[in-house]
Design a protein around this motif. Structure first.
Motif, PDB file in Angstrom:
ATOM      1  N   ARG C 150       0.835  -1.207   0.000  1.00 20.11           N
ATOM      2  CA  ARG C 150       0.000   0.000   0.000  1.00 20.11           C
ATOM      3  C   ARG C 150       0.871   1.259   0.000  1.00 20.11           C
ATOM      4  N   VAL C 151       1.972   1.206   0.762  1.00 22.10           N
ATOM      5  CA  VAL C 151       2.886   2.362   0.745  1.00 22.10           C
ATOM      6  C   VAL C 151       3.468   2.531  -0.660  1.00 22.10           C
ATOM      7  N   ALA C 152       3.812   1.411  -1.297  1.00 23.19           N
ATOM      8  CA  ALA C 152       4.393   1.488  -2.643  1.00 23.19           C
ATOM      9  C   ALA C 152       3.401   2.113  -3.624  1.00 23.19           C
ATOM     10  N   ILE C 153       2.126   1.778  -3.465  1.00 18.44           N
ATOM     11  CA  ILE C 153       1.108   2.372  -4.341  1.00 18.44           C
ATOM     12  C   ILE C 153       1.028   3.870  -4.099  1.00 18.44           C
ATOM     13  N   VAL C 154       1.025   4.245  -2.821  1.00 17.66           N
ATOM     14  CA  VAL C 154       0.949   5.663  -2.469  1.00 17.66           C
ATOM     15  C   VAL C 154       2.173   6.419  -2.986  1.00 17.66           C
ATOM     16  N   ARG C 155       3.350   5.774  -2.898  1.00 22.17           N
ATOM     17  CA  ARG C 155       4.575   6.421  -3.360  1.00 22.17           C
ATOM     18  C   ARG C 155       4.455   6.810  -4.831  1.00 22.17           C
ATOM     19  N   ALA C 156       3.819   5.924  -5.616  1.00 26.80           N
ATOM     20  CA  ALA C 156       3.639   6.225  -7.037  1.00 26.80           C
ATOM     21  C   ALA C 156       2.515   7.238  -7.244  1.00 26.80           C
ATOM     22  N   LEU C 157       1.415   7.081  -6.498  1.00 26.82           N
ATOM     23  CA  LEU C 157       0.244   7.944  -6.690  1.00 26.82           C
ATOM     24  C   LEU C 157       0.504   9.388  -6.278  1.00 26.82           C
ATOM     25  N   ALA C 158       1.345   9.586  -5.274  1.00 29.97           N
ATOM     26  CA  ALA C 158       1.572  10.922  -4.738  1.00 29.97           C
ATOM     27  C   ALA C 158       2.106  11.859  -5.805  1.00 29.97           C
ATOM     28  N   LEU C 159       2.763  11.310  -6.818  1.00 30.84           N
ATOM     29  CA  LEU C 159       3.313  12.151  -7.876  1.00 30.84           C
ATOM     30  C   LEU C 159       2.235  12.532  -8.897  1.00 30.84           C
ATOM     31  N   GLU C 160       0.987  12.152  -8.629  1.00 34.99           N
ATOM     32  CA  GLU C 160      -0.149  12.456  -9.499  1.00 34.99           C
ATOM     33  C   GLU C 160       0.087  12.018 -10.943  1.00 34.99           C
ATOM     34  N   PRO C 161       0.356  10.757 -11.150  1.00 30.74           N
ATOM     35  CA  PRO C 161       0.563  10.287 -12.514  1.00 30.74           C
ATOM     36  C   PRO C 161      -0.758  10.259 -13.277  1.00 30.74           C
ATOM     37  N   GLU C 162      -0.673  10.328 -14.605  1.00 30.33           N
ATOM     38  CA  GLU C 162      -1.889  10.308 -15.416  1.00 30.33           C
ATOM     39  C   GLU C 162      -2.356   8.886 -15.663  1.00 30.33           C
ATOM     40  N   ILE C 163      -1.430   7.936 -15.478  1.00 30.22           N
ATOM     41  CA  ILE C 163      -1.803   6.536 -15.661  1.00 30.22           C
ATOM     42  C   ILE C 163      -1.032   5.702 -14.645  1.00 30.22           C
ATOM     43  N   MET C 164      -1.642   4.639 -14.149  1.00 29.82           N
ATOM     44  CA  MET C 164      -0.960   3.778 -13.184  1.00 29.82           C
ATOM     45  C   MET C 164      -0.778   2.388 -13.777  1.00 29.82           C
ATOM     46  N   LEU C 165       0.418   1.835 -13.581  1.00 32.24           N
ATOM     47  CA  LEU C 165       0.702   0.475 -14.031  1.00 32.24           C
ATOM     48  C   LEU C 165       0.893  -0.417 -12.798  1.00 32.24           C
ATOM     49  N   PHE C 166       0.140  -1.506 -12.717  1.00 33.74           N
ATOM     50  CA  PHE C 166       0.290  -2.431 -11.585  1.00 33.74           C
ATOM     51  C   PHE C 166       0.784  -3.767 -12.118  1.00 33.74           C
ATOM     52  N   ASP C 167       1.981  -4.175 -11.689  1.00 34.82           N
ATOM     53  CA  ASP C 167       2.561  -5.411 -12.209  1.00 34.82           C
ATOM     54  C   ASP C 167       2.467  -6.521 -11.158  1.00 34.82           C
ATOM     55  N   GLU C 168       1.399  -7.308 -11.214  1.00 31.13           N
ATOM     56  CA  GLU C 168       1.192  -8.431 -10.283  1.00 31.13           C
ATOM     57  C   GLU C 168       1.446  -8.024  -8.842  1.00 31.13           C
ATOM     58  N   VAL C 169       0.779  -6.955  -8.422  1.00 31.20           N
ATOM     59  CA  VAL C 169       1.114  -6.373  -7.121  1.00 31.20           C
ATOM     60  C   VAL C 169       0.726  -7.257  -5.942  1.00 31.20           C
ATOM     61  N   THR C 170      -0.092  -8.280  -6.154  1.00 29.14           N
ATOM     62  CA  THR C 170      -0.442  -9.133  -5.016  1.00 29.14           C
ATOM     63  C   THR C 170       0.222 -10.506  -5.097  1.00 29.14           C
ATOM     64  N   ALA C 171       1.050 -10.709  -6.127  1.00 27.23           N
ATOM     65  CA  ALA C 171       1.581 -12.058  -6.361  1.00 27.23           C
ATOM     66  C   ALA C 171       2.501 -12.549  -5.246  1.00 27.23           C
ATOM     67  N   SER C 172       3.157 -11.625  -4.539  1.00 21.89           N
ATOM     68  CA  SER C 172       4.082 -12.073  -3.491  1.00 21.89           C
ATOM     69  C   SER C 172       3.462 -12.007  -2.102  1.00 21.89           C
ATOM     70  N   LEU C 173       2.181 -11.683  -2.037  1.00 18.54           N
ATOM     71  CA  LEU C 173       1.566 -11.466  -0.723  1.00 18.54           C
ATOM     72  C   LEU C 173       0.974 -12.754  -0.170  1.00 18.54           C
ATOM     73  N   ASP C 174       0.955 -12.822   1.162  1.00 23.15           N
ATOM     74  CA  ASP C 174       0.202 -13.904   1.801  1.00 23.15           C
ATOM     75  C   ASP C 174      -1.269 -13.707   1.466  1.00 23.15           C
ATOM     76  N   PRO C 175      -1.997 -14.797   1.322  1.00 19.66           N
ATOM     77  CA  PRO C 175      -3.394 -14.700   0.878  1.00 19.66           C
ATOM     78  C   PRO C 175      -4.225 -13.716   1.689  1.00 19.66           C
ATOM     79  N   GLU C 176      -4.018 -13.677   3.000  1.00 16.29           N
ATOM     80  CA  GLU C 176      -4.896 -12.823   3.802  1.00 16.29           C
ATOM     81  C   GLU C 176      -4.609 -11.331   3.615  1.00 16.29           C
ATOM     82  N   MET C 177      -3.518 -11.022   2.903  1.00 17.92           N
ATOM     83  CA  MET C 177      -3.193  -9.606   2.703  1.00 17.92           C
ATOM     84  C   MET C 177      -3.552  -9.117   1.314  1.00 17.92           C
ATOM     85  N   VAL C 178      -3.973 -10.041   0.483  1.00 17.02           N
ATOM     86  CA  VAL C 178      -4.286  -9.681  -0.891  1.00 17.02           C
ATOM     87  C   VAL C 178      -5.432  -8.667  -0.922  1.00 17.02           C
TER      88      VAL C 178
END
Lengths: 221, 225, 289
Positions: C150-178
């Motif tokens: 979530r911090v990583a998403i915020v780090r990218a969003l804070a710069l107010e990008p016009e488009i967001m790219l998410f590359d398998e952002v939940t693939a390394s997470l434990d299931p309960e955190m997805v």
């Protein structure tokens, strides 16, 4: 050594003080220059900058696999015959930089190599330039990893300064050897040990302390 | 120019003397490394052991040797012991003694590192298999410890070789000292003698140390995991 | 949802790794406010596509036009462009030597040269929105995987990008955190943000996508509305791919679930399990079989 001649110690201490100052001056100069040279070589090796990478490799291996004394003999007695005349102090600092730069380069490179490639991509993806990435993301992490090796190199280089009397510099060893002519070898040796302990021990303790702090900061994500 | 180089090495017994000097250099290194191993292993086991006062004492010894320049130690032992206390030790003996004093401490630290880095369950699982204590040591622990130790030992060997020129200061005829004597004698006739002789010594050290350090790196990589 | 003008055009994009062609002339147009979910077997080139869009991979042919600018121009100023294209990676690459807050501030202060107070205000707004403002002083190692992401998403969003790219952002997470991470993305979709999402979470894809792009062997095989794609895929390849997830469903004992929400959570969890077995053979081989 039945008793210690304190008068001798007190009267000769200023000689050691002056020599210690010279040793510290040369060590600080050489170590700082070595760190700068080592940093450049590490960057050249890490980014595989063509030509510089090969030059850096060759230099690092050459400097790491030969003794400082032999390097100094060549610099101080050999090169003047080819037209390059050095002053003793310059020669000492150049020699220490030549030797230390290679060790520093390896220490820094170890730190850089430990940084995950993804860190670089993350930094680039938020718009940091290559220089900013190095400055704000890679360097702080690499420094923490490289610290033990840097610390060992600094201590090693400080100890290596003990050979500088061969380029005619009045350093601690020079003064001690000179004083031996007056007898009093016990007192002279005591002064010699105390001088080196005074110079090197605080540095060793400082680096050890920093190392523990960096380790407890535990960057592992 | 090259002519003068060849002449310097051909003059008298110069080349043979340089090789004798190299022999002294290698003798000190090899003997000191051997003795360091012999003393370092028990020291390291004590450092890894459970006797606290002994551990502190050895720690102090290691730190002292690490902080003091080897040259200062050579100097102190040569001039104090042999001159002041009238113990007549040859420069060669003092050199080997000081190098061993230093090497045993470093070797001890390497052994301590290798032993303590072995996970506890290696002992447990070996005993669980029903191996005797001797078998546990010789079949399980020591082979693993050697793998962890060897790169460090090789590294220490090159450090010793590179430290040998220090014996120059106590007038031991090692490679560098012989080189200096040759330069002094032939320097008048051949002004470039110092370039050739010191350059040659530089290359000899490189030719000896570079392959050893390559080998150590190869072992480190191969046994990395 | 009202869609704006075209914001991103990809024309005949080609990318090779040595002799291996990963993208074989891919063409795609994205409109402003659109959420595209890109799915496909491992090695189909979906992650590579996102990396090309962020200038992390050199391309061998074709064009990428973003907001009128050619990203395939070799003289492009990537530092400036990347602020307009936010990217989040699989392995929540936070900077481990910086706190959560400093991770977010770094780009705002060093890249966008904002004042400290201004940057702080922006960081506070975003971290609060993902529920992590009170963890701002924590280092990444003190955060859970979901929090880091979530911090990583915020780090990218804070710069107010016009488009967001998410590359398998939940693939390394434990299931309960997805779920906590996916919820953040769903919220962004509601804001009308333009997003390209590579994922293996099928239930999430169904819920968030305006269009589903199915890729295989370096090409787009299907480009359809989610309800069409998931209910009735047009190609045999897509059907086979979706079957992998069906297959794992059949073999799990079906729990009686009363509410549709609980059912969805179940789906998320199971597709995640399936993804893991799928990822296990993740390699450079382009085919799945």
């Amino acid at each position: 050594m039945d008793f210690i001649d304190w008068d001798f110690i007190v009267s000769r201490a200023p000689l050691f003080w002056a020599a210690a100052k010279l040793t510290v001056k040369l060590a600080v100069g050489g170590i700082l220059l070595a760190a700068a040279l080592g940093f450049l070589c590490a960057v050249a090796r890490f980014y595989r900058i063509p030509v510089f990478n090969q030059i850096a490799y060759f230099y690092i291996e050459l400097a790491r696999n030969t003794p400082l004394m032999v390097q100094l003999f060549f610099l101080y007695f050999g090169l003047p015959r080819l037209g390059l005349v050095w002053e003793g102090q310059t020669c000492a600092i150049v020699g220490l930089t030549f030797l230390g730069g290679a060790y520093m380069a390896e220490a820094f490179r170890g730190g850089l190599a430990a940084i995950n490639r993804n860190q670089v991509e993350s930094a680039l993806s938020i718009g940091l330039s290559r220089i900013q990435t190095l400055r704000y993301v890679i360097a702080p992490q690499a420094l923490a990893v490289a610290w033990p090796a840097i610390s060992a190199t600094v201590i090693f280089l400080m100890k290596e300064t003990s050979v500088f009397s061969i380029v005619a510099l009045p350093d601690l060893m020079y003064v001690a050897k000179d004083l031996l002519k007056e007898g009093h070898s016990g007192e002279t040796n005591l002064l010699l040990i105390l001088s080196y302990l005074t110079i090197i021990l605080p540095v060793s303790l400082f680096f050890g302390r920093m190392e523990r702090r960096l380790r407890f900061a535990g960057f592992g994500s | 120019m090259l002519d003068s180089a060849l002449s310097v090495f051909r003059m008298g017994r110069n080349m043979a003397r340089l090789m004798e000097g190299l022999g002294v250099t290698l003798e000190i290194s090899v003997v000191a490394v051997g003795l360091s191993l012999i003393f370092g292993v028990p020291l390291g086991l004590m450092m890894a052991g459970s006797n606290r006062p002994l551990k502190w004492l050895l720690r102090g010894y290691l730190e002292f040797v690490r902080v003091m320049p080897i040259l200062a130690l050579l100097f102190i032992f040569y001039y104090s012991l042999s001159k002041f206390w009238n113990i007549n030790l040859s420069a060669l003996t003092v050199s080997i003694f000081v190098f061993t004093l230093w090497g045993a401490a470093e070797m001890g630290d390497l052994v301590r590192g290798a032993v303590t880095s072995l996970p506890r369950h290696q002992w447990d699982s070996a005993r669980a298999l029903g191996l005797s204590e001797g078998q546990v040591s010789f079949r399980v622990i020591i082979p693993q410890a050697i793998r962890r130790l060897l790169p460090g030992v090789i590294n220490l060997t090159t450090r010793m070789i590179k430290t040998t020129p220090f014996v120059f200061f106590i007038n031991l005829p090692d490679l560098l000292k012989v080189g200096q004597q040759i330069v002094e004698v032939s320097g008048l006739r051949y002004p470039l003698a110092s370039v050739w002789v010191y350059g040659f010594i530089f290359i000899i050290y490189f030719v000896i140390c570079y392959p050893i350090s390559l080998f150590s790196r190869y072992l480190e990589r191969r046994w990395a995991s | 949802m009202s869609l704006g003008p075209d914001i991103l055009k990809i024309k005949d994009l080609k990318k090779n790794f040595g002799s291996l062609a990963v993208l074989k002339g891919l063409t795609l147009t994205v409109r402003q406010g659109e959420v595209l979910v890109i799915i496909g077997p491992s090695g189909c080139g979906k992650s590579t596509l996102l990396r090309c869009l962020n200038g992390l991979e050199p391309v061998q042919g074709g064009q990428i036009i973003f907001g009128g600018q050619y990203l395939t121009d070799p003289h492009i100023n990537w530092s400036r462009t990347r602020q307009r294209i936010g990217m989040v990676f699989q392995n929540y690459e936070l900077f481990p030597h910086l706190t959560a807050l400093d991770n977010v501030l770094l780009g705002l202060i060093r890249v966008q040269k904002r004042s400290k107070t201004e940057a702080l205000a922006i960081a506070e707004r975003w971290l609060t929105r993902v529920g992590l403002w009170d963890r701002r002083g924590s280092f990444p190692r003190q955060l859970s995987g979901g929090q880091k992401q979530r911090v990583a998403i915020v780090r990218a969003l804070a710069l107010e990008p016009e488009i967001m790219l998410f590359d398998e952002v939940t693939a390394s997470l434990d299931p309960e955190m997805v779920r906590e991470v996916l919820d953040v993305i769903v919220n962004l979709a509601k804001d009308g943000r333009t997003m390209l999402i590579v994922t293996h979470e099928m239930a999430f894809a169904k819920a968030v996508a305006d269009r589903v792009i199915f890729m295989d062997e370096g090409l787009i095989v299907e480009d359809a509305k989610p309800e069409v794609f998931f209910e009735n895929p047009a190609t045999e390849r897509a059907r086979r791919f979706l079957n992998i997830f069906q297959f794992s469903d059949i073999h799990k004992p079906q729990e009686p679930s009363a509410s549709p929400l609980a059912k969805e959570a179940q789906d998320v969890k199971e597709s995640n399990d399936a993804k893991e077995s799928n990822d296990a053979k993740d390699s450079k081989e382009p085919e799945l079989s």
